[in-house]
Design an enzyme around this catalytic site. Structure first.
Site, mmCIF file in Angstrom:
data_model
loop_
_atom_site.group_PDB
_atom_site.id
_atom_site.type_symbol
_atom_site.label_atom_id
_atom_site.label_comp_id
_atom_site.label_asym_id
_atom_site.label_seq_id
_atom_site.Cartn_x
_atom_site.Cartn_y
_atom_site.Cartn_z
ATOM 1 N N HIS A 141 6.411 3.977 6.069
ATOM 2 C CA HIS A 141 5.275 4.103 5.141
ATOM 3 C C HIS A 141 5.764 4.068 3.693
ATOM 4 O O HIS A 141 5.278 3.271 2.878
ATOM 5 C CB HIS A 141 4.547 5.425 5.425
ATOM 6 C CG HIS A 141 3.374 5.680 4.535
ATOM 7 N ND1 HIS A 141 2.071 5.451 4.925
ATOM 8 C CD2 HIS A 141 3.290 6.138 3.256
ATOM 9 C CE1 HIS A 141 1.248 5.757 3.933
ATOM 10 N NE2 HIS A 141 1.970 6.175 2.908
ATOM 11 N N GLU A 142 6.724 4.937 3.381
ATOM 12 C CA GLU A 142 7.206 5.000 1.995
ATOM 13 C C GLU A 142 7.915 3.699 1.601
ATOM 14 O O GLU A 142 7.849 3.263 0.453
ATOM 15 C CB GLU A 142 8.128 6.205 1.790
ATOM 16 C CG GLU A 142 7.462 7.563 2.019
ATOM 17 C CD GLU A 142 6.143 7.733 1.272
ATOM 18 O OE1 GLU A 142 5.975 7.140 0.186
ATOM 19 O OE2 GLU A 142 5.259 8.450 1.782
ATOM 20 N N HIS A 172 5.420 1.196 0.400
ATOM 21 C CA HIS A 172 5.140 1.394 -1.033
ATOM 22 C C HIS A 172 6.259 0.798 -1.882
ATOM 23 O O HIS A 172 6.017 0.158 -2.899
ATOM 24 C CB HIS A 172 5.061 2.896 -1.353
ATOM 25 C CG HIS A 172 3.769 3.551 -0.988
ATOM 26 N ND1 HIS A 172 2.542 3.044 -1.357
ATOM 27 C CD2 HIS A 172 3.508 4.710 -0.310
ATOM 28 C CE1 HIS A 172 1.582 3.857 -0.920
ATOM 29 N NE2 HIS A 172 2.142 4.863 -0.284
ATOM 30 N N HIS A 232 6.059 -2.830 -2.351
ATOM 31 C CA HIS A 232 5.006 -3.146 -3.323
ATOM 32 C C HIS A 232 5.582 -3.093 -4.743
ATOM 33 O O HIS A 232 5.238 -3.919 -5.601
ATOM 34 C CB HIS A 232 3.870 -2.126 -3.156
ATOM 35 C CG HIS A 232 2.544 -2.596 -3.658
ATOM 36 N ND1 HIS A 232 1.408 -1.806 -3.597
ATOM 37 C CD2 HIS A 232 2.136 -3.747 -4.242
ATOM 38 C CE1 HIS A 232 0.382 -2.466 -4.104
ATOM 39 N NE2 HIS A 232 0.799 -3.648 -4.506
#
Length: 672
Positions: free
Chosen positions: A463-464, A467, A470
């Site tokens: 998940h991290e 990010h 991105h």
């Protein structure tokens, strides 16, 4: 010489002393003020270049210094840093307000904005100008002088209150210890959790097993410990953070924050704080958010009640538990899951050695986006636990620096997050690449075992890292539109979509290897992981919806008559409550996402982004989870674009259509 005021590429952590921060920030504010005055005093007519772009470029030194300071205040803090934060936060709020409420500056911004249709701007340039103008208008530039004074007071107070809120939670987390000296009290705990607890005790010069409120200690105990009374003690300690009659009580702070936010939104012409926030989100309005949450609630609640009743009956049959309490949920849920799927989380952990999972997420990023990661020791770090990498593409072009900080420490807040020390931008025809960091709290290696992750921790890392991608793959002209500078209900799409690869055989085979034998995770385990993915999804969905609805209750209504935080919260939870209420506990007083982080009136965005991520991943599955064409469509239309266009436009360009919630509901097992 103050290292923070020197020119540096990557943060010079080892050279920075606490006493450097205040003078550096003071000087950087003066530099930014001069840059603003240069824009105001420009004798040429306001233009996109001399006003919009010039303003976007102001405050770079200040941004660099404050990003270092506030990142360390979360990941490596101490009392001195916390005191400095209290002092500088109001100053930074005041500087921001000085800029936003500067009439001469706003006059130039407005002059350019009024010509927007005649300027032949690119979509990115239009977005920058629009965002900049709204940044002023939505934050008080059109107020009269008395109202501007009032706004300044509110912003200074809010910045101080959110800091205090976070400090109280960190202090309560650090102050609780449960020392167990009888081996029977750690019955049920996996050997790895016992060993970690013993090591924690030794590190603090104690005999026995030490359990804390840090997640790597708390979660295994709540999941596996047989002693129900000790689970209860630990759960209540976790639930009463900020809700005890001591110096760290957050009840008044919560009420002060919501009332000040409401007052601020009214001052700016909005009905509630939620109306103010959501105007600039994909969801657009509180009514749309509530419709979205309640539609999901309608689908999830029957399943959640059914799952809860089954779990209660199971606990009654197994251990004669008459009433299932909050401290029973994880324990019996894990037992039932093991029985139904013959899947023990402890069986999986040996296949998820932290270093292997890191290599796995790198390999997946390589297969999807042609990225390469090389660990380096040539850039400074703020703690020896931090790992540093250079990221490049298949043609050896430099993409990003990447920092990763994986283990809990006393000066580090709980949870996991992505942050950056420098955003990507194109300036003076140079594509300046970003510096991105992820911070997690995974179990430390012990004397006999490496850091072995639970499957939940594996998904957290993915998940991290989503990010981080991105941020790393950003490719925009303007710093303020780069990377994760997107609306909050869009920002979770890259992170949540990447979690999907954790459940796929092709992906797991890349990294899920037994840390002792090197054996790839057996395929029956992979099937069981997939089968069990929607286990108790109704209850999980209801829990997430309860947090989103609580957030909307705090921020989507007039809070002036709320007198009691706990009573208000109980009423807000009434439609989503499964477990009996615990009178000593309160969620709101430790709800850091909305009272310390940036999720006020935005917690719904996790579920909102789940709809997007399920729909997006369905596209990958149709074409192949490592399909380069789809991966590059995702990179080119989502990851690299930042906030340069409206999120729905970007999503439709990637997917070819608007998202719908069916993919999420199917994945959750809530519809067939």
């Amino acid at each position: 010489m103050n290292p923070l005021l020197q020119d540096f590429n990557t943060p010079p952590f080892s050279k920075i002393k606490e006493e450097n921060y205040k003078p550096a920030i003071k000087e950087a504010i003066e530099i930014a003020k001069k840059e603003i005055n240069d824009i105001i005093n420009n004798t040429e007519a306001p233009s996109f270049e001399n006003t919009t772009v010039a303003l976007d470029n102001t405050g770079e030194k200040l941004d660099k210094i404050t990003s270092i300071f506030f990142n360390l205040n979360s990941a490596e803090t101490n009392e001195e840093i916390q005191e400095i934060a209290k002092e500088i936060s109001p100053r930074l709020s005041e500087f921001k307000n000085d800029m936003i409420l500067n009439e001469a500056l706003f006059k130039r911004v407005k002059a350019v904005y009024n010509q927007i249709t005649n300027l032949s701007l690119t979509p990115e340039q239009e977005m920058l100008l629009e965002k900049q103008y709204k940044g002023f208008a939505r934050n008080g530039a059109n107020l009269d002088n008395d109202e501007k004074v009032e706004l300044r007071k509110i912003d200074a107070a809010l910045s101080k209150l959110s800091l205090q809120f976070g400090e109280h939670i960190l202090a309560e987390t650090n102050s609780f210890e449960m020392l167990l000296t009888n081996e029977g009290d750690v019955s049920g705990l996996p050997e790895s959790a016992k060993e970690a607890a013993k090591m924690m005790a030794t590190q603090r010069n104690k005999e026995g097993w030490l359990i804390t409120l840090d997640y790597p200690s708390y979660i295994p105990f709540m999941t596996y410990a047989d002693n129900r009374e000790l689970r209860k003690k630990l759960a209540i300690a976790m639930g009463k953070k900020g809700f005890q009659k001591n110096e760290y009580n957050n009840e008044k702070i919560v009420l002060d924050i919501v009332n000040l936010r409401h007052k601020r939104s009214n001052l700016l012409g909005y009905k509630t704080h939620a109306n103010f926030v959501l105007e600039e989100r994909m969801a657009e309005s509180p009514e749309n958010v509530l419709t979205f949450l309640n539609e999901l609630l309608e689908k999830a609640k029957p399943a959640a009640i059914r799952e809860f009743n089954n779990l209660e009956n199971y606990a009654k049959k197994l251990d004669s538990i008459e009433k299932l309490e909050k401290w029973d949920g994880s324990y019996y849920s894990e037992k039932l899951k093991k029985e139904l799927f013959n899947l023990d989380q402890e069986l999986l952990k040996p296949y998820f050695k932290l270093e292997n999972v890191i290599e796995g997420v790198f390999a997946i990023a390589g297969k999807l986006f042609d990225l390469k990661f090389e660990e380096i020791d040539t850039i400074d770090k703020y703690h020896e636990d931090v790992k540093t990498y250079t990221v490049s593409d298949s043609k050896d072009n430099f993409i990003s620096h990447f920092y990763a900080d994986f283990h809990p420490r006393p000066g580090k807040r709980n949870g996991a997050w992505m942050t950056s020390y420098k955003s990507q931008q194109i300036k003076n025809e140079i594509n300046e690449r970003p510096q991105v960091s992820i911070v997690c709290n995974f179990t430390k290696p012990t004397d006999t075992k490496p850091s072995l992750l639970t499957f939940n921790e594996v998904t957290t890392l993915f998940h991290e890292f989503g990010h981080a991608l991105h941020g790393m793959l950003a490719n925009t002209t303007y710093n303020s539109l780069s990377g994760t500078s997107v609306s909050w209900d869009f920002v979770e799409l890259p992170s949540q979509v990447l979690e999907n690869w954790c459940y796929e055989k092709e992906a797991l085979e890349l990294f899920a290897k037994h840390y002792e034998t090197g054996e790839t995770i057996p395929m029956e385990y992979v099937e069981k992981i997939k089968e069990s993915a929607s286990f108790h999804e109704g209850m999980q969905t209801l829990r997430q919806l309860s947090f989103g609805l609580l957030d909307m209750q705090w921020h989507g209504t007039n809070p002036t008559n709320i007198k009691n935080v706990k009573d208000f919260e109980v009423a807000a939870f009434s439609d989503t409550q499964l477990y009996p209420d615990v009178s000593e506990n309160c969620m709101s007083t430790a709800f850091s996402h909305i009272f310390q982080g940036g999720y006020s009136a935005g917690y719904y965005s996790y579920k909102w982004a789940e709809v997007l991520d399920a729909d997006a991943f369905e596209y990958f599955k149709e074409e192949g989870i490592f399909n380069k064409k789809i991966a590059y469509k995702f990179k080119d239309n989502i990851l690299s674009k930042g906030g340069t266009e409206k999120p729905m436009d970007l999503y439709k360009r990637f997917r070819g259509k608007k998202p719908n919630s069916d993919a999420l509901l199917k994945r959750a097992g809530l519809i067939s």
